[in-house]
Motif scaffolding. Structure first.
Motif, PDB file in Angstrom:
ATOM      1  N   GLY A 168       0.806  -1.211   0.000  1.00  0.00           N
ATOM      2  CA  GLY A 168       0.000   0.000   0.000  1.00  0.00           C
ATOM      3  C   GLY A 168       0.838   1.258   0.000  1.00  0.00           C
ATOM      4  N   ASN A 174      -5.065   2.828  -0.647  1.00  0.00           N
ATOM      5  CA  ASN A 174      -5.570   2.854   0.720  1.00  0.00           C
ATOM      6  C   ASN A 174      -6.043   1.460   1.120  1.00  0.00           C
ATOM      7  OD1 ASN A 174      -6.749   3.375   3.160  1.00  0.00           O
ATOM      8  ND2 ASN A 174      -7.932   5.145   2.469  1.00  0.00           N
ATOM      9  N   GLN A 227      -8.196   4.265  13.969  1.00  0.00           N
ATOM     10  CA  GLN A 227      -8.339   4.339  12.516  1.00  0.00           C
ATOM     11  C   GLN A 227      -9.799   4.132  12.111  1.00  0.00           C
ATOM     12  OE1 GLN A 227      -6.006   5.008  10.159  1.00  0.00           O
ATOM     13  NE2 GLN A 227      -4.140   3.862  10.498  1.00  0.00           N
ATOM     14  N   SER A 231     -12.359   6.868  10.319  1.00  0.00           N
ATOM     15  CA  SER A 231     -12.949   6.590   9.006  1.00  0.00           C
ATOM     16  C   SER A 231     -14.431   6.953   8.955  1.00  0.00           C
ATOM     17  CB  SER A 231     -12.779   5.108   8.656  1.00  0.00           C
ATOM     18  OG  SER A 231     -13.590   4.287   9.481  1.00  0.00           O
TER      19      SER A 231
END
Length: 233
Positions: A168, A174, A227, A231
């Protein structure tokens, strides 16, 4: 992380009083690691220079360099606390590892604070992380099972995860929400494994190595829970 000392008195062979004292020391040291992490993080985030530098290190191949350095420090800290019985050296290795964790968290926390203009999101992720940590750890103490058999699966999972992270980073895609969910599952498995070692593998004086292993798993879980929270926004 497993202890390599020879002729040690295993915790599982000790009395209930010794085991309870060991558990208290271990989780007190995990809590101490968390408090030290918060202190380091607060000080690091006060410096615009450090924040800007760490943000620049998340770009492309620089992030791989940062991860490589972090992994070296992790390996050094783990091997040091396992190979020496000197508590002062063990504490220094533990503190070094906590600082490395605080440093690598700088860009993630800085971004979370910048976009939400508060620490509410971080606090929510921290609460969820601690709740999951306590719940997963409780499974081992309640069932009293040895979960060391999951080590192979965790090792394979982490190698796959590292491969995806490298890919990545190099190719600029992503990894997305589901990768974070998968890493939370791996982190949960790591907590299960480390807690199992705490009960079944460590010696009566191994509370610092046990603390480092649990702290590392806790911080991995926190990284990916945060994370997931980020998001949503």
């Amino acid at each position: 992380m497993e202890n390599t000392f020879e002729n040690k008195t295993l915790l599982i062979e000790s009395t209930d009083e010794v085991r309870v004292a060991f558990y208290k020391k271990t989780y007190a040291h995990v809590a101490g690691g968390v408090l030290l992490f918060v202190l380091f993080e607060y000080l690091l985030l006060q410096s615009d220079t450090i924040v800007e530098f760490m943000l620049s290190m998340t770009e492309g191949w620089r992030w791989l360099v940062m991860l490589g350095g972090f992994m070296l420090i992790t390996s050094y800290a783990e091997s040091t606390v396992l190979k020496t019985a000197d508590k002062n050296i063990q504490y220094m290795a533990y503190a070094l590892y906590v600082f490395a964790q605080a440093l690598i968290f700088v860009p993630l926390l800085a971004i979370a604070i910048y976009y939400t203009e508060s620490v509410d999101l971080i606090q929510q992720a921290a609460i969820v992380t601690l709740a999951l940590f306590v719940g997963i750890s409780s499974v081992v103490f309640i069932t009293k099972k040895d979960f060391s058999f999951i080590k192979t699966g965790l090792t394979i999972g982490f190698f796959i995860a590292m491969g995806l992270i490298v890919a990545g980073t190099l190719f600029g895609f992503n990894l997305g929400l589901w990768f974070s969910v998968g890493m939370c599952l791996l982190a949960g498995g790591s907590i299960l494994y480390q807690t199992s070692n705490l009960v079944n593998k460590y010696g009566t004086e191994d509370y610092i190595p046990a603390s480092l292993g649990l702290f590392a798993s806790l911080m991995l879980l926190f990284w990916y829970v945060l994370q997931i929270f980020m998001s949503r926004d």
